[in-house]
Design a protein around this motif. Sequence first.
Motif, mmCIF file in Angstrom:
data_model
loop_
_atom_site.group_PDB
_atom_site.id
_atom_site.type_symbol
_atom_site.label_atom_id
_atom_site.label_comp_id
_atom_site.label_asym_id
_atom_site.label_seq_id
_atom_site.Cartn_x
_atom_site.Cartn_y
_atom_site.Cartn_z
ATOM 1 N N ALA A 94 0.865 -1.186 0.000
ATOM 2 C CA ALA A 94 0.000 0.000 0.000
ATOM 3 C C ALA A 94 0.894 1.226 0.000
ATOM 4 O O ALA A 94 1.875 1.291 0.740
ATOM 5 C CB ALA A 94 -0.870 -0.001 1.248
ATOM 6 N N ASP A 96 -0.495 4.496 0.239
ATOM 7 C CA ASP A 96 -1.103 5.599 0.994
ATOM 8 C C ASP A 96 -2.155 5.047 1.952
ATOM 9 O O ASP A 96 -2.353 3.828 2.047
ATOM 10 C CB ASP A 96 -1.699 6.646 0.035
ATOM 11 N N ASN A 98 -5.474 5.194 1.925
ATOM 12 C CA ASN A 98 -6.579 4.482 1.258
ATOM 13 C C ASN A 98 -6.211 3.047 0.956
ATOM 14 O O ASN A 98 -6.971 2.116 1.205
ATOM 15 C CB ASN A 98 -6.868 5.144 -0.102
ATOM 16 N N GLU A 99 -5.031 2.898 0.407
ATOM 17 C CA GLU A 99 -4.582 1.550 0.043
ATOM 18 C C GLU A 99 -4.330 0.699 1.291
ATOM 19 O O GLU A 99 -4.533 -0.512 1.266
ATOM 20 C CB GLU A 99 -3.334 1.631 -0.841
ATOM 21 N N THR A 100 -3.898 1.348 2.376
ATOM 22 C CA THR A 100 -3.685 0.607 3.628
ATOM 23 C C THR A 100 -5.016 0.063 4.140
ATOM 24 O O THR A 100 -5.119 -1.095 4.564
ATOM 25 C CB THR A 100 -3.034 1.525 4.680
ATOM 26 N N TRP A 102 -7.511 -0.607 2.343
ATOM 27 C CA TRP A 102 -7.917 -1.646 1.401
ATOM 28 C C TRP A 102 -7.190 -2.970 1.692
ATOM 29 O O TRP A 102 -7.778 -4.046 1.566
ATOM 30 C CB TRP A 102 -7.662 -1.132 -0.027
ATOM 31 N N LEU A 103 -5.940 -2.884 2.144
ATOM 32 C CA LEU A 103 -5.200 -4.111 2.496
ATOM 33 C C LEU A 103 -5.899 -4.865 3.625
ATOM 34 O O LEU A 103 -5.930 -6.094 3.648
ATOM 35 C CB LEU A 103 -3.776 -3.776 2.967
ATOM 36 N N ALA A 252 -1.740 -2.160 -5.291
ATOM 37 C CA ALA A 252 -3.205 -2.210 -5.250
ATOM 38 C C ALA A 252 -3.695 -2.555 -6.660
ATOM 39 O O ALA A 252 -3.134 -2.066 -7.631
ATOM 40 C CB ALA A 252 -3.742 -0.847 -4.834
#
Length: 370
Positions: A94, A96, A98-100, A102-103, A252
């Motif tokens: 990730a 950023d 947002n991606e964190t 999402w993980l 991502a």
Amino acid sequence: MPAEIDVAVIGAGVIGLAIAREIALAKEEVFVFEKNRTFGLETSSRNSEVIHAGIYYPEDSLKAKLCVEGRNLLYKLCDKHNIAHRKSGKIIVAADENETNWLEELYEQGRKNGVDDLALLSRMEVKRLEPNIEARAGLLSPSSGIFDSHNLLKFLYNQARERGVSFVFGTEVIGVERTGARYRVQIKDRDGMSNVVAQVILNCAGLNSDRIARLAGIDIAKAGYKLHYCKGEYFSLDSKYRNLVSRLIYPAPEQAGHGIHWRQALDGRVLLGPSAHYVDAIDYAVDETYKQYFCDSVKRFFPVLELEDLAPESAGIRPKLQGPGEDFRDFVIAHEEKAGFPGLINLIGIESPGLTAALAIARYVGGMMS
Ligand SMILES: Cc1cc2nc3c(=O)[nH]c(=O)nc-3n(C[C@H](O)[C@H](O)[C@H](O)COP(=O)(O)OP(=O)(O)OC[C@H]3O[C@@H](n4cnc5c(N)ncnc54)[C@H](O)[C@@H]3O)c2cc1C
């Protein structure tokens, strides 16, 4: 070739080969028709050769179930028959916040799918495992890996033959017509056209599988079987990048693919890809204008990458049921009895993780036929 056979398998990619091998012991005459001069020249040899763990797909989907089962079967088969592979593990990174977030969702999704060895990683933990990778956070999948798909194809082909399967290469199926309880299969080879009658048709025609279904008389628009081609390109890296990263590194995902990932192949070369863009026709040329996009994508987790170190490598085309902007579609693996076609089994939209899932797909189809 006899005038009547038990089973006609259309297509000798990994799916047709795995199914032919699986059903060979139970069925009398299994014939595999392949339009190319040999097996595995299309999507099955134009992919990432990644053994997927089964993280991304919705719970209870065929993709999730057959990926998890297929991955276990594949590791066992590779071990037993000396097919080169490496359970390297993979980190999804990730960049950023947002991606964190999402993980974390992905972690839950994977656990629901039965991927029980996942671990969320902090920035420091990613750094400790992969000192050359920059990430805000990571998701570690220890059971992901890579393997030699060409040797798998060869193994499946040889074992299918040993079990009595006949392969008819250079032979295109151009018609499938129901005649009572059977099917007349029209084939074209360099000597012209001929027919064979089969009790069962297994449509494993990859990028052409929607057309085969249509030829057989299925309304593919109504059934939702229309395929969209989604191209994936690869670039290779200069040899100075070898052995800098030991795991598969995935970003991502994009809307239609898993994102441009970093993979050190079994031969040591570092490969980036695949991209994911919809195309109208099958063309395996690598479009060099994507180079900058590849470089920018990978720089997010490997900042010291330099544009001039990328070289065009290869491309493959995904047979996707999901069109641009559309929601997730699962594999279609359907016995078309209810649609009025007993004995016709369609396998459509067998994109990733089809290679990982192939042995499980073969079992599943074997079960449908018994
Ligand atoms: C870019 C990319 C990356 C991928 N990466 C991975 C990965 O890392 N891991 C993973 O698990 N999966 C991956 N996949 C998916 C995987 O490659 C496919 O799911 C799998 O190879 C599909 O196999 P298949 O046998 O269905 O298709 P194919 O290999 O395309 O075989 C179909 C065969 O049917 C034949 N055929 C078609 N029409 C006819 C006809 N009319 N008559 C006779 N023969 C016919 C074709 O010639 C072909 O040989 C990837 C796919 C792509 C495109």
